[in-house]
Design a protein around this motif. Structure first.
Motif: not given
Ligand SMILES: C[C@](O)(CO)[C@H](O)COP(=O)(O)O
Ligand SMILES: Nc1ccn([C@@H]2O[C@H](COP(=O)(O)OP(=O)(O)OP(=O)(O)O)[C@@H](O)[C@H]2O)c(=O)n1
Length: 374
Positions: A16, A78, A98, A101, A147-149, A169-170, A193
């Motif tokens: 993307r 992922r 990630d 980030r 939600i972050q990492t 996704t996480d 991100k």
């Molecule tokens: C894991 C994540 O960063 C949490 O917000 C996110 O889901 C990952 O992004 P993706 O675009 O789904 O890979």
């Protein structure tokens, strides 16, 4: 030493992002983003082990940059990348972030670690201050969390939660689905991100790439073989002999590939396309070059110019120079004036002079992709 392993996920395709360079390979001065991010995160605490999860095409190249981390081949998602990396984790807890980030503050890492024993997964989140519409209906934004990492998980519980065919996704979603406990802590706007190509302004604190130039040389030589098509620089020459080779024998392209790999510090053609592999038997060398050009752009470079010298008693090269130049310019994605083709005979000396084969010498210059000025 914390009983925690840090995993930095760097195996994505940046599909993307839509720049030729993948986001993990943007240069911060001379350092790739993945190294910059991993060094920063790993300096924020005393991790038992640091794992860098890499795309399979970039694993060997990444290993060149640093001996301090463990490098693991990622998967096609992922989650698959996490599962592969977890095989190397022996600590009670694992922190997964990630690479996308890039500017996570130290305070977030400290708070995650302080909460280590307070739930099965500790997650940084942002609340939402804008109106939120879901399928044309305004919903209660108080109930929405971004939600972050990085997320800090109990290793055993995360491994069990990911032993499934469902794609999450996480990490926290997988743990929650397995009835594990989650604790949310305050995330940070700086941890945003980088996902789309027009979000590069979200990295204002990161320095621009250096304006260094990188040079590499290449050399290749092939013997003639009767009754084979002759390919040189991606075009077919009108001869009734070609080059003896495992591939189609395009000696110019092979020499050029080595110059490009040399300039990027990525080894040589044999490391990418072993001449013992059946996959590359009689292969069109244009395919090999396209593959290398994509790699060179992916890992953060632009091609400045190339200069190629063909040493051949026969066939005559001059009538074909322009066509070769067009072909190479197209294959490299650079304008014709930046591709130079020279030809010389060997003055009838040695094996080239005896018309037994052709050699090509190449030089290529690269620079970093200037993502700050796009
Ligand atoms: C894991 C994540 O960063 C949490 O917000 C996110 O889901 C990952 O992004 P993706 O675009 O789904 O890979
Ligand atoms: N097979 C994959 C896919 C993603 N990731 C990582 O997971 C994070 C998710 O961020 P995202 O923006 O989705 O990165 P990409 O997968 O590279 O992006 P895209 O989906 O646009 O290709 C990134 O650090 C990415 O490198 C990974 O390690 N292995």
């Amino acid at each position: 030493m914390q009983n925690v392993t840090l995993i930095v996920l760097c195996a994505g395709n940046s599909s993307r992002f839509k720049h030729n360079t993948k986001k993990q390979w943007l240069r911060i001065e001379n350092e790739p983003l993945w190294l910059n991010v991993t060094r920063k995160l790993s300096s924020y605490s005393n991790f038992e082990k640091v794992i860098v999860c890499s795309h399979k095409n970039e694993l060997n190249y990444m290993k060149n940059f640093c001996d301090d981390f463990t490098f693991i081949e990622g998967g096609s998602t992922r989650q698959e990348s996490i599962v592969n990396s977890l095989k190397e984790v022996t600590t009670s807890h694992v922190m997964i972030s990630d690479v996308a980030r890039a500017c996570i503050p130290k305070s977030v890492i400290i708070e995650l670690l302080e909460n280590k024993d307070n739930a099965d997964c500790i997650v940084p989140v942002l609340n939402v201050s804008d109106t939120v519409v879901y399928e044309d209906k305004t919903i209660n934004r108080e109930k929405v969390k971004l939600i972050q990492t990085p997320q800090l998980s109990n290793t055993k519980i995360l491994k069990e939660s990911l032993n499934t065919k469902i794609e999450y996704t996480d990490d926290s979603s997988a743990i929650k689905a397995g009835n594990g406990s989650i604790k949310y802590i305050k995330g940070s706007i700086e941890s945003k991100k980088l996902t789309f190509g027009d979000e590069l302004d979200s990295l204002p604190s990161l320095k621009a790439p250096s304006n260094n130039f990188f040079t590499g040389t290449g050399f290749d030589i092939h013997q003639f073989e009767d009754k084979r098509d002759m390919f040189l620089g991606g075009i077919k020459l009108p001869t009734d002999y070609g080059f003896k080779a495992h591939s189609d024998g395009d000696v110019l392209i092979h020499s050029l590939i080595d110059a490009l790999l040399g300039a990027s510090g990525a080894g040589d053609i044999g490391e990418f396309f072993p001449d013992t592999s059946a996959e590359f038997k009689d292969i069109d060398s244009k395919i090999l070059l396209k593959n290398i050009v994509e790699f060179i752009y992916n890992v953060g470079y632009e091609i400045v110019n190339v200069d190629l010298t063909i040493i051949a008693q026969i066939p005559k090269i001059n009538p074909h120079k322009n066509e070769i130049k067009n072909s190479i310019s197209k294959l490299l994605g650079i304008e014709k004036p930046f591709v130079n083709i020279k030809a010389t005979t060997a003055e009838k000396m040695g094996f080239i002079g005896r018309s037994e084969g052709v050699a090509v010498q190449s030089i290529a210059t690269l620079k970093y992709y200037d993502w700050k000025n796009k």
